[in-house]
Motif scaffolding. Structure first.
Motif, PDB file in Angstrom:
ATOM      1  N   VAL A 173       0.850  -1.187   0.000  1.00 56.10           N
ATOM      2  CA  VAL A 173       0.000   0.000   0.000  1.00 56.10           C
ATOM      3  C   VAL A 173       0.884   1.236   0.000  1.00 56.10           C
ATOM      4  O   VAL A 173       1.829   1.326   0.798  1.00 56.10           O
ATOM      5  N   LYS A 174       0.595   2.174  -0.883  1.00 57.70           N
ATOM      6  CA  LYS A 174       1.304   3.446  -0.890  1.00 57.70           C
ATOM      7  C   LYS A 174       0.582   4.410   0.046  1.00 57.70           C
ATOM      8  O   LYS A 174      -0.608   4.656  -0.104  1.00 57.70           O
ATOM      9  N   ARG A 175       1.293   4.938   1.017  1.00 60.77           N
ATOM     10  CA  ARG A 175       0.701   5.879   1.956  1.00 60.77           C
ATOM     11  C   ARG A 175       0.624   7.263   1.316  1.00 60.77           C
ATOM     12  O   ARG A 175       1.601   7.751   0.752  1.00 60.77           O
ATOM     13  N   LYS A 176      -0.544   7.894   1.422  1.00 59.36           N
ATOM     14  CA  LYS A 176      -0.745   9.200   0.799  1.00 59.36           C
ATOM     15  C   LYS A 176      -0.115  10.329   1.608  1.00 59.36           C
ATOM     16  O   LYS A 176       0.350  11.323   1.059  1.00 59.36           O
ATOM     17  N   SER A 177      -0.110  10.184   2.908  1.00 53.70           N
ATOM     18  CA  SER A 177       0.369  11.273   3.769  1.00 53.70           C
ATOM     19  C   SER A 177       1.883  11.439   3.718  1.00 53.70           C
ATOM     20  O   SER A 177       2.407  12.540   3.835  1.00 53.70           O
ATOM     21  N   VAL A 178       2.589  10.332   3.541  1.00 52.05           N
ATOM     22  CA  VAL A 178       4.054  10.370   3.474  1.00 52.05           C
ATOM     23  C   VAL A 178       4.523   9.576   2.267  1.00 52.05           C
ATOM     24  O   VAL A 178       3.813   8.726   1.748  1.00 52.05           O
TER      25      VAL A 178
END
Length: 248
Positions: free
Chosen positions: A104-109
């Protein structure tokens, strides 16, 4: 993205072979079916442009030549034969002891969450090397459009918004269409559509008024034409190193 688990290490006791770099094509061959790698290969098999380039050695772009370097010529070969003779050389690098379960690619960082299965009898050195490999592949997948062609070695974990079944159906329709037209050039698109039952609402029935039959034939012909157009774009893109993608 949740990934289909491939329990190849335990099934075939591959850990020592992977660690020693001695995987053989006949051992890895069962793992290639039902993957987007198989679909990419089928697209190349359908591509007249790719076949012609392989025959002449003249390629229309760097990406087309890169695709040839990975796959080689696929004409007159089965998928199994291709893997044994060519595919294994490059793509078997993706068969690792670490099994990626989720990424999963984290949007916040600017980071990824990656979940893997690791076996106790795998050395930390090998596990670290393999994790670095998968981190590279996942980074490549998330850098642009998320296409397999951006990270070809990610094929065991690759998933797309264009489903495997949707692509497989398009290629099947294209293959059947070409075979029928080759043997019976006068065949109409609606006849092919009815044979494959591609649009149940456009199936003509005995006893219907001629105008209704004509309308259904037109609708079925348009259905087949739409499928073939999408398949053609998919195949053309695959041959120039863009997969899986419908649009030009």
């Amino acid at each position: 993205m949740k990934v289909q688990r491939r329990e190849w290490c335990r099934q075939k006791n591959l850990i020592p072979l992977i660690a020693a770099g001695r995987l053989r094509s006949e051992i890895t061959e069962p793992f290639i079916y039902g993957t987007y790698l198989e679909l990419w290969w089928r697209c190349l098999k359908c591509s007249k442009e790719f076949t012609q380039s392989c025959r002449t050695g003249i390629f229309t772009s760097k990406n087309a030549y890169k695709t040839y370097c990975m796959f080689g010529a696929v004409e007159d070969m089965t998928f199994q034969d291709w893997w044994m003779m060519k595919g294994h050389e490059y793509f078997s690098e993706s068969i690792t002891t670490l099994q990626v379960k989720l990424f999963v690619k984290r949007k916040s960082v600017d980071s990824f969450e990656i979940t893997v299965d690791a076996f106790q009898d795998v050395s930390s050195q090998l596990a670290g090397k393999e994790f670095g490999f998968w981190l590279d592949q996942i980074s490549l997948l998330n850098a642009r459009e998320g296409l397999l062609s951006a990270a070809p070695l990610s094929w065991p974990i690759f998933r797309s918004r264009i489903s495997y079944n949707a692509i497989s159906q398009l290629l099947r329709i294209m293959e059947i269409h070409e075979q029928i037209i080759r043997n019976a050039p006068e065949t109409k698109l609606w006849q092919i559509g009815e044979q494959l039952r591609l649009n149940p609402k456009a199936m003509s029935k005995n006893g219907e008024f001629p105008i209704d039959v004509a309308d259904k034939h037109k609708a079925m012909g348009q259905t087949v034409s739409n499928y073939l157009r999408k398949a053609s774009c998919l195949v053309k893109n695959a041959g120039i190193g863009i997969f899986p993608k419908f649009s030009k």
